[in-house]
Structures are given as structure tokens and as C-alpha cells.
Design an enzyme around this catalytic site. Structure first.
Site, PDB file in Angstrom:
ATOM      1  N   GLY A  61       3.379  -0.469  17.615  1.00 32.71           N
ATOM      2  CA  GLY A  61       3.279   0.351  18.820  1.00 32.71           C
ATOM      3  C   GLY A  61       3.223   1.844  18.604  1.00 32.71           C
ATOM      4  O   GLY A  61       3.363   2.604  19.571  1.00 32.71           O
ATOM      5  N   ASP A 102      -3.620   8.686  10.055  1.00 34.00           N
ATOM      6  CA  ASP A 102      -3.282   7.296  10.360  1.00 34.00           C
ATOM      7  C   ASP A 102      -3.098   6.459   9.090  1.00 34.00           C
ATOM      8  O   ASP A 102      -3.412   5.275   9.067  1.00 34.00           O
ATOM      9  CB  ASP A 102      -4.346   6.668  11.265  1.00 34.00           C
ATOM     10  CG  ASP A 102      -3.857   5.390  11.938  1.00 34.00           C
ATOM     11  OD1 ASP A 102      -2.635   5.204  12.027  1.00 34.00           O
ATOM     12  OD2 ASP A 102      -4.697   4.567  12.358  1.00 34.00           O
ATOM     13  N   ASN A 159       2.667   5.150  10.835  1.00 39.54           N
ATOM     14  CA  ASN A 159       2.254   6.537  11.054  1.00 39.54           C
ATOM     15  C   ASN A 159       3.023   7.195  12.195  1.00 39.54           C
ATOM     16  O   ASN A 159       3.584   6.519  13.058  1.00 39.54           O
ATOM     17  CB  ASN A 159       0.765   6.586  11.372  1.00 39.54           C
ATOM     18  CG  ASN A 159       0.390   5.711  12.551  1.00 39.54           C
ATOM     19  OD1 ASN A 159       0.139   4.525  12.368  1.00 39.54           O
ATOM     20  ND2 ASN A 159       0.373   6.271  13.758  1.00 39.54           N
ATOM     21  N   ARG A 187      -1.810   3.261   1.571  1.00 44.85           N
ATOM     22  CA  ARG A 187      -3.014   3.474   2.382  1.00 44.85           C
ATOM     23  C   ARG A 187      -3.624   4.852   2.141  1.00 44.85           C
ATOM     24  O   ARG A 187      -4.824   5.058   2.375  1.00 44.85           O
ATOM     25  CB  ARG A 187      -2.659   3.282   3.865  1.00 44.85           C
ATOM     26  CG  ARG A 187      -3.854   3.259   4.795  1.00 44.85           C
ATOM     27  CD  ARG A 187      -3.463   2.716   6.154  1.00 44.85           C
ATOM     28  NE  ARG A 187      -4.532   2.842   7.127  1.00 44.85           N
ATOM     29  CZ  ARG A 187      -4.514   2.316   8.349  1.00 44.85           C
ATOM     30  NH1 ARG A 187      -3.459   1.609   8.727  1.00 44.85           N
ATOM     31  NH2 ARG A 187      -5.527   2.483   9.178  1.00 44.85           N
ATOM     32  N   ASN A 201      -4.940  -1.553   3.627  1.00 49.48           N
ATOM     33  CA  ASN A 201      -4.319  -1.619   4.946  1.00 49.48           C
ATOM     34  C   ASN A 201      -3.197  -2.642   4.887  1.00 49.48           C
ATOM     35  O   ASN A 201      -2.449  -2.694   3.922  1.00 49.48           O
ATOM     36  CB  ASN A 201      -5.381  -1.955   5.991  1.00 49.48           C
ATOM     37  CG  ASN A 201      -4.997  -1.541   7.397  1.00 49.48           C
ATOM     38  OD1 ASN A 201      -3.827  -1.456   7.737  1.00 49.48           O
ATOM     39  ND2 ASN A 201      -5.983  -1.266   8.225  1.00 49.48           N
ATOM     40  N   GLU A 258       0.760   3.690  18.212  1.00 51.20           N
ATOM     41  CA  GLU A 258      -0.339   4.246  19.013  1.00 51.20           C
ATOM     42  C   GLU A 258       0.048   4.444  20.469  1.00 51.20           C
ATOM     43  O   GLU A 258      -0.699   5.064  21.237  1.00 51.20           O
ATOM     44  CB  GLU A 258      -1.569   3.329  18.921  1.00 51.20           C
ATOM     45  CG  GLU A 258      -2.236   3.317  17.564  1.00 51.20           C
ATOM     46  CD  GLU A 258      -1.467   2.539  16.507  1.00 51.20           C
ATOM     47  OE1 GLU A 258      -1.771   2.703  15.318  1.00 51.20           O
ATOM     48  OE2 GLU A 258      -0.552   1.765  16.877  1.00 51.20           O
ATOM     49  N   ASP A 260      -0.611   4.961   7.663  1.00 47.92           N
ATOM     50  CA  ASP A 260       0.760   4.451   7.694  1.00 47.92           C
ATOM     51  C   ASP A 260       1.068   3.623   6.448  1.00 47.92           C
ATOM     52  O   ASP A 260       0.179   3.061   5.814  1.00 47.92           O
ATOM     53  CB  ASP A 260       1.032   3.640   8.966  1.00 47.92           C
ATOM     54  CG  ASP A 260       0.021   2.549   9.214  1.00 47.92           C
ATOM     55  OD1 ASP A 260       0.219   1.791  10.159  1.00 47.92           O
ATOM     56  OD2 ASP A 260      -0.969   2.435   8.467  1.00 47.92           O
ATOM     57  N   TRP A 303       5.375  -2.778  11.473  1.00 46.49           N
ATOM     58  CA  TRP A 303       4.586  -3.930  11.932  1.00 46.49           C
ATOM     59  C   TRP A 303       4.155  -4.893  10.831  1.00 46.49           C
ATOM     60  O   TRP A 303       3.486  -5.889  11.120  1.00 46.49           O
ATOM     61  CB  TRP A 303       3.374  -3.459  12.715  1.00 46.49           C
ATOM     62  CG  TRP A 303       2.456  -2.496  11.996  1.00 46.49           C
ATOM     63  CD1 TRP A 303       2.681  -1.174  11.768  1.00 46.49           C
ATOM     64  CD2 TRP A 303       1.172  -2.779  11.460  1.00 46.49           C
ATOM     65  NE1 TRP A 303       1.613  -0.615  11.116  1.00 46.49           N
ATOM     66  CE2 TRP A 303       0.665  -1.568  10.915  1.00 46.49           C
ATOM     67  CE3 TRP A 303       0.380  -3.922  11.399  1.00 46.49           C
ATOM     68  CZ2 TRP A 303      -0.586  -1.474  10.306  1.00 46.49           C
ATOM     69  CZ3 TRP A 303      -0.875  -3.833  10.789  1.00 46.49           C
ATOM     70  CH2 TRP A 303      -1.340  -2.618  10.255  1.00 46.49           C
ATOM     71  N   ARG A 335       1.137 -12.493  12.537  1.00 46.89           N
ATOM     72  CA  ARG A 335       0.898 -12.660  11.106  1.00 46.89           C
ATOM     73  C   ARG A 335       1.829 -13.652  10.421  1.00 46.89           C
ATOM     74  O   ARG A 335       1.767 -13.790   9.205  1.00 46.89           O
ATOM     75  CB  ARG A 335       0.946 -11.294  10.416  1.00 46.89           C
ATOM     76  CG  ARG A 335      -0.174 -10.390  10.893  1.00 46.89           C
ATOM     77  CD  ARG A 335      -0.274  -9.086  10.138  1.00 46.89           C
ATOM     78  NE  ARG A 335      -1.338  -8.301  10.722  1.00 46.89           N
ATOM     79  CZ  ARG A 335      -1.188  -7.463  11.742  1.00 46.89           C
ATOM     80  NH1 ARG A 335       0.018  -7.290  12.272  1.00 46.89           N
ATOM     81  NH2 ARG A 335      -2.210  -6.809  12.241  1.00 46.89           N
TER      82      ARG A 335
END
Length: 692
Positions: free
Chosen positions: A352, A463, A420, A490, A549, A354, A465, A402, A292
Site C-alpha cells: 500500500g 520506486d 519505497n 532493486r 523486483n 502507493e 523498494d 509486501w 503470493r
């Protein structure tokens, strides 16, 4: 002369006289007869089969063009057609148009700047079918059937303009050479400036306060309809572009998937240098091989890589100066967000959650790459907040960092959103509030010490986050100016916090939600009964995409409005009886089945969160939507469904839109080009620059 040939000449003479506006009387004038005479002889040659390379229509167009393509020499001197032909399309403007046409219709096979890709390179002399103007023209017109090249669809003038661009490539006279001689040097004071440099875009958010606001005001509601494309640059890439370019000293720095940086001359679109990194296969990437953006300080550009490294590059050459491992991908870490320069540090986070990471935020010395401090977003034994984790779940608690944060130089505090918990949908295995997930943390920039935190969604199971960029704004509340953070979260609530202390000031829904009835006096959500996921599935608003998001909001300090790329939607959240970390380290605890969301741009009063207006942009589920840009000219720019649009900041009325034809997930930026405001955005594989 045969009767047949004489008749042909008479017909051609009549046609030419009519074409060039010569009355019969004026033909007798030697001055006017001379330009007709050689054209007459040229068409006579064509009639007798001596000009097989060009059609009657082509010959007519060329004879009428300025300078006649040098065809007079072919007629009068007896030299060959190939040797006589000279294209009049040789100006910088012709080459610029040819470059754009080449990018659209030729670069897919011949590569950027003709460097070669699936077809031969064209950036040096020695073309297989000949280097003459006529030889290249015939290839563009007819293709090369033996090589499987179909003729690209172009008009005759456009073929010659492409040839002008190819000549520029062959001779090495591309303006990129001149651009590379520039020396970019960005000071820490420039980065810390509240309004930043209007001419440049120096950080991920334009300025370190996260406002995504440009103080350039050349483009206004009155003239935005006159915006036109100045140039475009197509890249040989796969994957989605989600990055924010930087602009400094006339050079634009663009990060491209999966791990490439390109430096581009903002005047011409020519590439000055590129850097690419070879990556190991099977990296733990949950949501696309994206990057990004970058950060800049002095003469150094900093970029994170998918394989967990922070890399320092020379801004003027692209040469790597140093690299350091931030976190190991074998533990589930990657880097997808842009770093943030705070003056004496380069701060970077990792993705990361997830994959069951234990989240981190690091600061590095910009000169050496040595780590200065580390903040662990999941507190370990003895740390404040560790008591909010049970069952040893802190070891794989998630909490990724992130998306880029913000910085207040006057307080010397770094503000960063935390992602999250892991697993995201199975809260049973991690009882407690799970700090510092779904929070904003305020860290002392010199040490990484926690000054304060605020948790938006304790014990998140959806989720949601808090990986959004904080907006730092100074606003008046009850007659007193306060230092605030504005945060469309979010989870569907819009928050206003005191950025000195972290105290909760205001919180209201900005999208439809059903998981909480409101917020209490300290900002903690008042949950509805049984709002979490279940084995059978439970429909919840907002959905897994959340109310917003990572796509950034923007803030207009004059109007005191926050513009949000919001999402109205719902998901059915399910939970498995047991949550385990899979062989590939994925640690989810079931999933969410999303209904088709609706994207909407909403303007909120910054202090109260009250909705001022809303706009529903064009949508296409496969082409995505972007973050937003606010400008002093009274406009809000964004992209959705493959189109770039401009809205009136006061009313939300759409004033201008242009289809870009590609995935629109990267946010637009604004900068000055030749002293005038310009806009840039990447859509699909192409970078577009617009101006008045």
C-alpha cells in the site's frame, strides 16, 4: 439373401480378413472364424442401415479395440446397441488422461471437476442427453447444437477416456476423497530445519532462510530432457497467479486470485477442498488482485487477504478457524504477500505504499490470532529514525512490507525488506533519508524489537523498494565462516551484509546503472549529480522495474552461487511540481515511463557478486517472468514468456524447455512424489506437475 446384400457381405468379409491378418485357409478354422463372424454380421447390419449412430470408421476402430466394445453382444443377443456398448477405456490411466483432456477442453464451461460453470454440472448422474456410454459419446462427438455446444476436438479414443473420467466423477470415486482422509501436521522443528524436508515445500521460500533451494537431486543435467507432465489442474479464475504453492503430507496448497485457497492431492491433481473469501469492491490495489502464498504450522494454514485480514484454515478441511484484521483497506492497506512462521509467531506484512500508508509488520499467535507485536516501518515521534523525515511526511510515508522475509532460528532474528517511500517519485515533499524505507530490518522474533537495519537507497525517488526476500547463507570470507545476507537489490547493486550486525561487506552492480558511481565504505550510494526525477524527465538505469523486483533469486550452497532473475532496462522519471494524495488515496508524485526491459538470469559469486554466467530466456511482455529454483541436481529452473526452462547450474546452458501457454509469473517449486522428485508451477490458469 439378396444379391446386393451378399455382395456387401463378401466385401466386408474380405476387408475383415485383411484387417485381422487371416489367410483364406485360416478363415476355415473355427477358432479364428469366431471373432471374424460377429464382426462380419456387425458390418452387414451397418450396410443395411441398422447402426446409424456410428460411422464406418468408428465402427471399424471399435471392432478392432480390445474387447470390441461389447459389440458382439449387440450382434448375438439382439439387445440394443446402446444397451450392449461397453467402453474398454476404464483403467485409472484412461481416467487420468481423460481428466487432463477435460481440463483443457471442457472445464472452461463445465467447471473444475465437472461442478458446472457456464454449462450444466457433470459430477452426478442424470445427464440431459442420457447417461449411457453411447449417449455421452455422441454428445462429445456431435456437440449439442440447441444448447450452443460445439463438439470439442478429440480423437475417438480420447472421447472414451473423457467418459472414463466422467464416470469417476458421477460415482464419487474421485481420488480426492481418499486424499482428504490424510492428516497433515507440520511441526515448528520441521520449519526451522536448515535444509528442510526434501519431500515437501513447507514455506514461501522452501526453507526459512530464503534460499529457494531443493536438496532433491533426482533430476540432473543428464536426464532433465526426460521430464514429462504428470498431471495438470485448471482453475476457474481471472487475474494473474503469482503465488508459491506449499506441499505437505501429499497435499499441495495453492493461493489463487483474488482470494481463494485450493488444497490438491499431489498424486492425482484432484481438489481436496477450497476456501474463498468474498471481498469488498474498490480495494486499494495498485498492481493486480494477487496473492503470493500461504504459511503452515501444525494443522493450520495461514493466508493474508486483499481486504487486510490474516485467516487461519484447517489444513485438512479448509474450515476457517479464526480471522483477524491486520490493517484497514480504508487506510490504503492490503495483503498480497505470504506470511512467515517463526515458530511461535505468524509474521505478516502489508502492501500500500502507493496509497500513502504508514507501513507495518505484525506477528500473531498461531493458535488464537491475537497480535503479539507490531513494528512500524515509518518511525513516529520519539522513535529512532524519525529525524529522517521532515514536513510531517512520516504520517503517509509508505514503507510497505509486501514480500515475505526470512528467519534465522539460531539468532532468533526476522529479516524483512521494506518498500519505497510515499510518494515514490516526489522526494521534495519528504526531505531526509526516509527510514526505514528501502531497507532491510532485523527484528527480534519474540518482541519485534529492532536489532539493526541497513538502508540500500536513502531518499529513494525511483520506486526502488527493497521488497525482496533476503537470502541467508553461511560463507567463508578471508578464511573465516561468516553469517551473511545476500541481496540483489532493486536499485541495481548486489549487497553482502553481516546478518548478525548488519555491517556492509560487499556491494557491486549486477545490471547496468547510471544513477550512482558506486558505494562508499559503509555501503551508501555515491550518487551522480542531479540523478533524481525532474519535471522534464530524466532517463535512469535501472528503470522503474529495477534490477530485480519481487521475483525471487535462488542460492546454491554447494556452488556458492546466487541466481538472479535480473532486468536490464531504463525509464524516464518525471516529477510533478506538487504531490497530492488523490481522492482514491493514490499518492505517486508523477511517474516513470519504462522502455522495453530485457530479462536475464545471472549467476553471481555469492561473496563477491562477480558474474559467472548469464542466460537470456524467451520473453513475451504480456506473459511475464518468474522467480528461480536451484536444486541439488545441478539445475536452475525458472519461467519466462509462457515457457518453463531448466539451466545447467555450472554454465547457464539451457537444457530443457516446455511451453506452458499462459502467464508465467509464479516461481517453480520442487517436492517428492512417490519418493521421486517432481516440479510444480502455475502458468495462466493451470497448475502443472512434472516428473521423470
Amino acid at each position: 439373401m439378396s444379391l446386393r446384400r451378399g455382395l456387401l457381405l463378401a466385401i466386408v468379409a474380405a476387408v475383415l480378413a485383411a484387417s485381422f491378418g487371416l489367410a483364406s485357409g485360416s478363415v476355415r478354422s473355427a477358432l479364428q472364424w469366431e471373432p471374424v463372424s460377429w464382426r462380419l454380421q456387425l458390418f452387414a447390419r451397418k450396410a443395411t442401415g441398422q447402426v446409424p449412430n456410428l460411422s464406418w470408421q468408428e465402427l471399424s476402430e471399435m471392432a478392432r479395440a480390445r474387447g470390441g466394445f461389447g459389440l458382439e453382444n449387440f450382434v448375438r443377443s439382439g439387445t440394443s446397441l446402446e444397451g450392449s456398448l461397453v467402453s474398454p477405456y476404464t483403467t485409472d490411466g484412461d481416467a487420468a488422461i481423460g481428466k487432463h483432456i477435460f481440463a483443457e477442453r471442457c472445464a472452461e464451461c463445465h467447471g473444475e471437476s465437472g461442478a458446472g460453470w457456464h454449462a450444466p454440472s457433470l459430477d452426478k448422474p442424470g445427464y440431459a442427453n442420457g447417461d449411457s456410454d453411447l449417449a455421452v459419446y455422441e454428445v462429445l462427438r456431435d456437440g449439442v447444437r440447441a444448447a450452443g455446444m460445439d463438439p470439442p476436438p478429440m480423437s475417438m479414443p480420447d472421447r472414451w477416456r473423457v467418459i472414463a473420467y466422467l464416470r469417476e466423477l458421477q460415482s464419487g470415486q474421485s481420488r480426492a476423497g481418499r486424499a482428504s482422509a490424510r492428516s497433515v501436521d507440520v511441526s515448528a522443528d520441521e520449519l526451522r530445519a536448515t535444509r528442510g524436508s526434501a519431500a515437501d515445500w513447507l514455506t514461501y521460500s522452501g526453507t526459512v532462510d530464503g534460499q529457494r533451494y531443493s536438496s532433491l537431486g533426482d533430476v540432473t543435467p543428464e536426464n532433465v530432457s526426460r521430464l514429462r507432465m504428470l498431471w495438470s489442474r485448471q482453475f476457474d479464475i481471472t487475474g494473474r497467479v503469482e503465488g508459491t504453492p506449499l506441499v505437505a503430507g501429499g497435499i499441495m496448497f495453492v493461493t489463487l486470485p483474488p482470494s481463494t485457497v485450493a488444497a490438491i492431492d499431489v498424486d492425482s491433481g484432484d481438489i481436496v477442498w477450497t476456501y474463498s473469501r468474498r471481498l469488498a469492491p474498490d480495494l486499494p490495489v495498485c498492481c493486480g488482485d494477487v496473492n503470493r502464498g500461504a504459511a503452515i504450522l501444525g494443522k493450520t494454514l495461514f493466508v493474508g487477504t486483499l481486504d487486510g485480514h490474516l485467516v487461519a484454515l484447517s489444513v485438512n478441511t479448509g474450515k476457517m478457524l479464526w480471522e483477524t484484521l491486520v490493517a484497514d483497506p480504508r487506510d490504503g492497506h492490503t495483503i498480497t504477500g505470504a506470511p512467515l512462521v517463526t515458530g511461535r509467531s505468524v509474521v505478516v506484512g502489508t502492501a500500500g505504499a502507493e496509497y500513502g500508508i504508514r507501513g507495518i509488520l505484525d506477528a500473531y499467535d498461531p493458535e488464537t490470532g491475537k497480535r503479539q507485536w507490531r513494528f512500524e516501518t515509518i518511525p513516529g515521534p520519539g522513535d529512532s529514525g524519525h529525524e529522517t523525515w521532515q514536513n510531517g511526511a512520516w504520517r503517509t510515508g509508505g514503507g510497505s512490507t509486501w514480500v515475505t522475509g526470512s528467519y534465522d532460528p539460531s539468532l532468533n532474528l526476522v529479516y524483512w525488506g521494506v518498500g519505497n517511500p510515499a510518494p515514490p517519485f516526489a522526494g521534495d515533499v519528504r526531505p531526509g533519508d526516509n527510514l526505514f524505507t528501502n531497507s532491510v530490518v532485523a527484528l527480534r522474533a519474540d518482541s519485534g524489537e529492532l536489532a539493526w537495519h541497513f538502508q540500500f537507497t536513502p531518499h529513494d525517488e525511483h520506486d526502488w523498494d527493497s521488497a525482496q526476500t533476503p537470502i541467508l547463507a553461511d560463507l567463508v570470507i578471508d578464511g573465516k565462516e561468516r553469517r551473511l545476507i545476500c541481496w540483489p537489490n532493486r536499485n541495481g547493486f548486489y549487497y553482502v551484509l553481516d546478518r548478525v550486525t548488519g555491517a556492509f561487506i560487499e556491494g557491486v552492480p549486477y545490471v547496468e546503472l547510471n544513477w550512482a558511481s558506486g558505494l562508499d565504505s559503509v555501503g551508501r550510494p555515491v550518487r551522480v549529480e542531479e540523478e533524481g526525477p525532474s519535471a522534464a524527465g530524466r532517463m535512469t538505469r535501472p528503470g522503474a522495474n529495477g534490477g530485480s523486483n519481487w521475483q525471487n533469486p535462488a542460492f546454491d550452497p554447494e556452488r556458492r552461487l546466487v541466481f538472479v532473475p535480473a532486468t536490464e532496462g531504463e525509464s524516464v522519471f518525471t516529477q510533478t511540481p506538487t504531490a497530492t494524495r488523490g481522492a482514491n488515496m493514490r499518492y505517486m508524485g508523477s511517474a516513470a515511463i519504462a522502455r522495453t526491459p530485457t530479462h536475464v538470469v545471472r549467476a553471481l559469486a555469492a561473496v563477491t557478486g562477480a558474474k559467472q554466467w548469464e542466460h537470456f530466456p524467451p520473453k513475451h511482455r504480456d506473459l511475464g517472468y518468474s522467480g528461480l529454483l536451484a536444486t541439488r541436481g545441478g539445475l536452475v529452473f525458472g519461467a519466462s514468456g509462457g515457457s518453463l526452462f531448466a539451466l545447467d547450474s555450472d554454465t547457464g546452458k539451457e537444457l530443457w524447455t516446455v511451453p506452458l501457454g499462459g502467464d508465467t509469473r509464479a516461481a517453480p517449486i520442487s517436492f517428492a512424489r512417490h519418493g521421486r522428485q517432481a516440479l510444480a508451477i502455475v502458468a495462466g490458469r493451470t497448475l502443472f506437475v512434472f516428473g521423470l
